[in-house]
Design an enzyme around this catalytic site. Structure first.
Site, PDB file in Angstrom:
ATOM      1  N   CYS A  31       0.440  -1.061   0.099  1.00  0.00           N
ATOM      2  CA  CYS A  31      -0.219   0.042  -0.242  1.00  0.00           C
ATOM      3  C   CYS A  31       0.730   1.356   0.292  1.00  0.00           C
ATOM      4  O   CYS A  31       0.819   1.936   1.352  1.00  0.00           O
ATOM      5  CB  CYS A  31      -0.640  -0.162   1.561  1.00  0.00           C
ATOM      6  SG  CYS A  31      -2.405  -1.463   1.218  1.00  0.00           S
ATOM      7  N   ALA A  32       1.353   1.720  -1.017  1.00  0.00           N
ATOM      8  CA  ALA A  32       2.816   2.145  -1.324  1.00  0.00           C
ATOM      9  C   ALA A  32       2.032   3.367  -1.218  1.00  0.00           C
ATOM     10  O   ALA A  32       2.559   4.491  -0.928  1.00  0.00           O
ATOM     11  CB  ALA A  32       3.456   2.120  -2.121  1.00  0.00           C
ATOM     12  N   GLY A  85       5.987   7.576   0.786  1.00  0.00           N
ATOM     13  CA  GLY A  85       7.338   7.649   1.731  1.00  0.00           C
ATOM     14  C   GLY A  85       8.362   6.528   2.565  1.00  0.00           C
ATOM     15  O   GLY A  85       9.056   7.425   2.559  1.00  0.00           O
ATOM     16  N   ASP A 125      -0.536   0.004  -5.371  1.00  0.00           N
ATOM     17  CA  ASP A 125      -1.193   0.983  -4.881  1.00  0.00           C
ATOM     18  C   ASP A 125      -2.456   1.058  -5.502  1.00  0.00           C
ATOM     19  O   ASP A 125      -2.316   0.367  -6.662  1.00  0.00           O
ATOM     20  CB  ASP A 125      -1.096   2.083  -4.440  1.00  0.00           C
ATOM     21  CG  ASP A 125      -1.873   2.562  -3.483  1.00  0.00           C
ATOM     22  OD1 ASP A 125      -1.194   2.790  -2.174  1.00  0.00           O
ATOM     23  OD2 ASP A 125      -3.265   3.822  -3.604  1.00  0.00           O
ATOM     24  N   CYS A 178      -1.710   4.072  10.937  1.00  0.00           N
ATOM     25  CA  CYS A 178      -1.635   5.155  11.858  1.00  0.00           C
ATOM     26  C   CYS A 178      -2.950   4.970  12.683  1.00  0.00           C
ATOM     27  O   CYS A 178      -3.391   6.113  12.594  1.00  0.00           O
ATOM     28  CB  CYS A 178      -1.038   6.574  10.935  1.00  0.00           C
ATOM     29  SG  CYS A 178      -2.706   6.383   9.606  1.00  0.00           S
TER      30      CYS A 178
HETATM   31  C1  LIG Z   1      -1.634   4.142   4.936  1.00  0.00           C
HETATM   32  S1  LIG Z   1      -1.631   4.674   2.980  1.00  0.00           S
HETATM   33  C2  LIG Z   1      -0.174   4.971   2.686  1.00  0.00           C
HETATM   34  C3  LIG Z   1       1.271   5.474   2.886  1.00  0.00           C
HETATM   35  C4  LIG Z   1       2.045   5.028   1.987  1.00  0.00           C
HETATM   36  N1  LIG Z   1       2.660   3.739   2.769  1.00  0.00           N
HETATM   37  C5  LIG Z   1       3.409   5.956   3.014  1.00  0.00           C
HETATM   38  O1  LIG Z   1       3.857   5.968   3.355  1.00  0.00           O
HETATM   39  O2  LIG Z   1       2.941   7.127   2.297  1.00  0.00           O
HETATM   40  C6  LIG Z   1      -2.932   3.633   2.797  1.00  0.00           C
HETATM   41  C7  LIG Z   1      -2.676   3.090   1.367  1.00  0.00           C
HETATM   42  O3  LIG Z   1      -3.370   2.128   0.541  1.00  0.00           O
HETATM   43  C8  LIG Z   1      -3.850   2.408  -0.813  1.00  0.00           C
HETATM   44  N2  LIG Z   1      -5.719   1.495  -0.812  1.00  0.00           N
HETATM   45  C9  LIG Z   1      -6.470   1.514   0.091  1.00  0.00           C
HETATM   46  N3  LIG Z   1      -7.407   1.040   0.119  1.00  0.00           N
HETATM   47  C10 LIG Z   1      -6.572  -0.189  -1.062  1.00  0.00           C
HETATM   48  C11 LIG Z   1      -6.620  -1.413  -0.976  1.00  0.00           C
HETATM   49  N4  LIG Z   1      -7.911  -2.136  -1.352  1.00  0.00           N
HETATM   50  N5  LIG Z   1      -5.855  -2.457  -2.491  1.00  0.00           N
HETATM   51  C12 LIG Z   1      -4.593  -1.821  -2.173  1.00  0.00           C
HETATM   52  N6  LIG Z   1      -4.279  -0.399  -1.915  1.00  0.00           N
HETATM   53  C13 LIG Z   1      -5.419   0.497  -1.773  1.00  0.00           C
HETATM   54  C14 LIG Z   1      -4.135   3.993   0.044  1.00  0.00           C
HETATM   55  O4  LIG Z   1      -4.652   4.582  -2.172  1.00  0.00           O
HETATM   56  C15 LIG Z   1      -3.105   4.737   0.388  1.00  0.00           C
HETATM   57  O5  LIG Z   1      -2.397   4.674  -0.589  1.00  0.00           O
END
Ligand SMILES: C[S@@+](CC[C@H](N)C(=O)[O-])C[C@H]1O[C@@H](n2cnc3c(N)ncnc32)[C@H](O)[C@@H]1O
Length: 389
Positions: A209-210, A214, A233, A330
């Site tokens: 889930c990039a 970051g 993602d 988080c």
């Molecule tokens: C907490 S954020 C990730 C932040 C990132 N790792 C960083 O450090 O900047 C969660 C991410 O999961 C993605 N996401 C949400 N649902 C998802 C899914 N079902 N499959 C894959 N990615 C997903 C979102 O688009 C979002 O970018």
């Protein structure tokens, strides 16, 4: 007290903010709008502060008053609290600083509640071995190791040697150092997640889930740019932002792929490590982003917990024997943290709890909860497993 122009800008932003359009996103768009380029940096800061202070003290305010009047009351409450945090009783904070449903999901100490009412620290992550040089170039930086907080484990801060708290007033995105990729703005708790992964040079990792990358960037730095990081993602827009960031940071040992979280994985590669930095309710970010306290619903927590468990279940088969899986969120709700970790572990006897050595060389825990008042940063939950060989 901000001038009336700043208060009027803040009122327009608050009026636009909603569950669909979070205040931080409205603020960002509002302040980069080309018609407002003439706003002085100091005025922009006053607008940001007014909006966040308003949402932080929202439940102390009289909604029938004009927004301008509510702003001045919120700013006065903030000043009183900053001068003497004990002037606001913990009982009042428990009822007014957070929504009532949170009580069913976590223990809330007075220290935790008080931390939510403070201005958050801006955390930077310097590139490896450059923190001192960066601090000298930017000025107004405090090393994480020097932040004075009673509950800190000093070892943690030795680990996060690249973390700097920024106390100045520069627009960091416009500094030459930022343009040259010398640092990222990354919360300290997020930096601990990278250390919990402890990727080794030459390994192959998957940041599932990039988002905008970051943690991908941090993994690549920890791997000394040797090996490969897959970054996936479900949002193409976020992966585009990731590519811009990696270009600025001159990080090239990565590959991107769209992945919607389904059982159909983006690659047949088997990984030394997988990070699932999952979508979550974000309770750990409520100090930085107080509007979310009033737009997040209990239904979000249960829905997101189910998604987190599904993401973990789907990535687990992609681990090599001996490979590590790190789950981070988080947030601090029980449903999304320990409950997901327990349900996942019960369904995967091939995985064993993996102590998070990267955060602390003597760590014996395979699960860690970072609390905002203990680290002066976002709250974060991290769990690790290792696939048996
Ligand atoms: C907490 S954020 C990730 C932040 C990132 N790792 C960083 O450090 O900047 C969660 C991410 O999961 C993605 N996401 C949400 N649902 C998802 C899914 N079902 N499959 C894959 N990615 C997903 C979102 O688009 C979002 O970018």
């Amino acid at each position: 007290m901000p001038d009336s122009a700043a208060l009027n800008h803040a009122a327009r932003i608050v009026a636009q903010a909603s569950r669909e359009q979070p205040a931080d996103a409205v603020l960002r768009d509002y302040l980069v709008d080309p018609t407002r380029t003439r706003m002085a940096p100091g005025e922009k800061r006053a607008v940001v502060r007014t909006v966040f202070t308003y949402f932080r003290w929202l439940k102390w305010l009289e909604p029938r008053d004009s927004l301008q009047k509510q702003f001045s009351q919120a700013l006065a409450l903030q000043q009183r609290f900053d001068e003497n945090p004990l002037s606001i009783k913990a009982e009042a904070l428990a009822v007014r600083a957070v929504p009532a449903w949170l009580r069913d999901e976590m223990e809330m100490s007075a220290d935790f509640l008080r931390q939510l009412q403070r201005d958050p620290v801006v955390w930077l992550r310097a590139r490896p071995h450059t923190a001192e040089k960066l601090a000298a170039a930017l000025g107004d930086c405090v090393s994480a190791a020097l932040t004075q907080l009673p509950a800190l484990n000093p070892q943690l801060f030795t680990t996060a040697s690249a973390a700097l708290g920024y106390t100045g007033t520069k627009d960091l995105f416009r500094t030459p150092e930022f343009g040259a990729g010398a640092f990222e703005i990354q919360d300290l708790a997020s930096q601990f997640v990278g250390h919990a992964c402890a990727p080794q040079p030459g390994e192959t990792w998957w940041d599932a889930c990039a988002g905008a990358g970051g943690k991908t960037l941090h993994l690549a730095d920890l791997m000394q740019n040797r090996g490969l990081v897959w970054a996936s993602d479900r949002s193409a827009r976020r992966l585009t932002a990731l590519k811009q960031r990696t270009a600025r940071a001159k990080v090239f040992n990565y590959r991107t792929a769209l992945w919607d979280g389904s059982a159909h994985l983006p690659t047949k590669t088997k990984f030394d490590g997988i990070l699932v930095d999952a979508p979550c309710s974000g309770v750990g970010t409520w100090q930085r982003n107080p509007h979310a306290r009033w737009t997040t619903l209990p239904g979000d927590v249960s829905e997101l917990a189910a998604i987190q468990l599904q993401l973990l279940n789907h990535v687990a088969p992609a681990l090599k024997p001996g490979g590590r899986l790190i789950y981070s969120v988080c947030t601090l709700t029980r449903s999304e943290t320990t409950a997901v970790a327990e349900a996942f572990a019960a369904a995967h006897p091939e995985l064993e709890p993996h102590p998070l050595f990267g955060v602390h060389p003597a760590a014996t825990h395979a699960q860690l909860t970072f609390l905002p008042h203990e680290i002066n940063a976002n709250g974060m939950f991290v769990a690790g497993w290792k696939k048996q060989t």
